[in-house]
Design a protein around this motif. Structure first.
Motif, short mmCIF file in Angstrom:
data_model
loop_
_atom_site.label_atom_id
_atom_site.label_comp_id
_atom_site.label_asym_id
_atom_site.label_seq_id
_atom_site.Cartn_x
_atom_site.Cartn_y
_atom_site.Cartn_z
N PHE A 87 4.48 -7.66 -4.28
CA PHE A 87 4.83 -7.85 -5.70
C PHE A 87 3.62 -7.56 -6.58
N ALA A 88 2.47 -8.11 -6.18
CA ALA A 88 1.26 -7.90 -6.97
C ALA A 88 0.83 -6.43 -6.93
N PHE A 89 1.06 -5.78 -5.82
CA PHE A 89 0.72 -4.36 -5.71
C PHE A 89 1.49 -3.54 -6.73
N VAL A 208 -4.43 -11.91 -5.31
CA VAL A 208 -5.73 -11.31 -5.63
C VAL A 208 -6.00 -10.08 -4.77
N LEU A 209 -5.58 -10.10 -3.53
CA LEU A 209 -5.91 -9.03 -2.58
C LEU A 209 -5.54 -7.63 -3.08
N PRO A 210 -4.35 -7.42 -3.64
CA PRO A 210 -4.01 -6.06 -4.11
C PRO A 210 -4.94 -5.54 -5.21
N GLY A 214 -5.55 -2.50 -3.42
CA GLY A 214 -4.38 -1.77 -3.90
C GLY A 214 -4.69 -0.43 -4.54
N PRO A 215 -5.63 -0.37 -5.48
CA PRO A 215 -5.93 0.93 -6.10
C PRO A 215 -6.37 1.99 -5.09
N LEU A 216 -7.12 1.60 -4.08
CA LEU A 216 -7.54 2.56 -3.05
C LEU A 216 -6.34 3.07 -2.26
N VAL A 217 -5.44 2.16 -1.87
CA VAL A 217 -4.26 2.56 -1.13
C VAL A 217 -3.36 3.45 -1.99
N SER A 218 -3.14 3.03 -3.22
CA SER A 218 -2.29 3.79 -4.13
C SER A 218 -2.88 5.18 -4.41
N GLY A 219 -4.18 5.24 -4.67
CA GLY A 219 -4.81 6.53 -4.93
C GLY A 219 -4.80 7.44 -3.73
N TRP A 229 5.55 7.82 -2.53
CA TRP A 229 5.42 6.89 -1.41
C TRP A 229 4.70 5.61 -1.81
N VAL A 230 4.12 5.59 -3.00
CA VAL A 230 3.60 4.32 -3.53
C VAL A 230 4.75 3.34 -3.75
N PHE A 231 5.94 3.87 -3.99
CA PHE A 231 7.14 3.05 -4.18
C PHE A 231 7.98 3.00 -2.90
N LEU A 232 8.31 4.16 -2.36
CA LEU A 232 9.20 4.21 -1.19
C LEU A 232 8.55 3.59 0.04
#
Length: 282
Positions: A87-89, A208-210, A214-219, A229-232
């Motif tokens: 959710f936070a991600f 807090v973790l995302p 999170g930005p590294l994973v998303s980027g 795939w950030v969503f799916l």
């Protein structure tokens, strides 16, 4: 009875003394007292040894397993951590993928709408789920919220234009609002009072973790795979988190109390969400 034992054995000595006191009770049988002495006194010395006395076994588990990740709470705590992290991600970390997504959809003029709609719908979902959860417990808000959240992920991840993308973000925000209330209700009703602060620490850490990873994973997904795939990519993960929470949801009773209707709360929630959005543009 006074016996001098080394300090490291003081806890074992205390157990033996308590067992000895119970043994003096004429109302107890010798067999049960023998089982009590063996079950308590020798349990710490054998790592795999278990007591045959259910009462002793239960007391031993409670005394040694008071953390949020103790065996009896581990599945629930992991499910809560997974759900809240995802959710936070979606609330924070997707900002890394948003420029590419909006550019591909030809909606740079509406760049702020995916964030604004998420926020408004999130506030609305929180308020609706609060009163709903008071009436029916955490199961319905949590399961419904995750279902709406998954729908929003699919809609946003497969969108070919800006309008369905913004709609998907709104569904995500509304689902997160519903499910978040369900998670807090689980903490309040499934965990004993002494474990609830530790369960809330799990929730706080998952929020807090995302913000860090999170930005590294998303980027990385956006750069090397696709922003979609950030969503799916979150769909199987959130379904796995729900599966971990289903056992505790089945065990929790439905509240038996009347909750008065207050339709004005929905309007106030909508106004609060809109006000929060307006503050972003002032």
């Amino acid at each position: 009875m006074a016996v001098d034992l080394p300090e490291r054995n003081s806890s074992k000595f205390l157990v033996v003394v308590l067992a000895g006191r119970r043994k003096s009770d004429p109302a107890r049988s010798a067999d049960s007292e023998f089982g009590t002495v063996i079950g308590i006194a020798f349990r710490p010395s054998g790592p795999g040894r278990r007591s045959r006395n259910p009462a002793v076994e239960e007391r031993g588990v409670v005394s040694r397993s008071t953390g949020a990740f103790a065996p009896q709470w581990r599945t629930t705590s992991i499910g809560i951590a997974v759900a809240i992290s995802l959710f936070a991600f979606e609330a924070m970390a997707v900002a890394t993928a948003m420029p590419v997504a909006v550019r591909d959809l030809g909606g740079l003029a509406f760049y702020g709408w995916p964030f604004s709609v998420f926020l408004v719908c999130n506030v609305l979902g929180l308020v609706l789920a609060g009163r709903w959860g008071d009436r029916v417990g955490p199961r319905a808000p949590l399961v419904s919220g995750i279902a709406v959240f998954v729908l929003g992920l699919v809609v946003a991840g497969t969108a070919g234009a800006m309008v369905p993308f913004v709609l998907g973000r709104g569904l995500q925000g509304f689902g997160v609002g519903l499910a978040t209330v369900g998670v807090f209700l689980i903490v309040a009703t499934a965990y004993p009072q002494e474990v609830q602060p530790k369960a809330m620490a799990v929730v706080s850490t998952a929020y807090v973790l995302p913000a860090f990873v999170g930005p590294l994973v998303s980027g990385s997904l956006t750069t090397y795979v696709s922003w979609r795939w950030v969503f799916l990519g979150l769909v199987p993960l959130i379904l796995a988190g729900l599966a971990l929470l289903l056992p505790v949801l089945r065990r929790l009773p439905v509240p038996d109390r009347e909750v008065p209707q207050d339709r004005g709360r929905v309007l106030y929630a909508l106004l609060a969400g809109v006000g929060a959005v307006l503050l972003q543009y002032m």
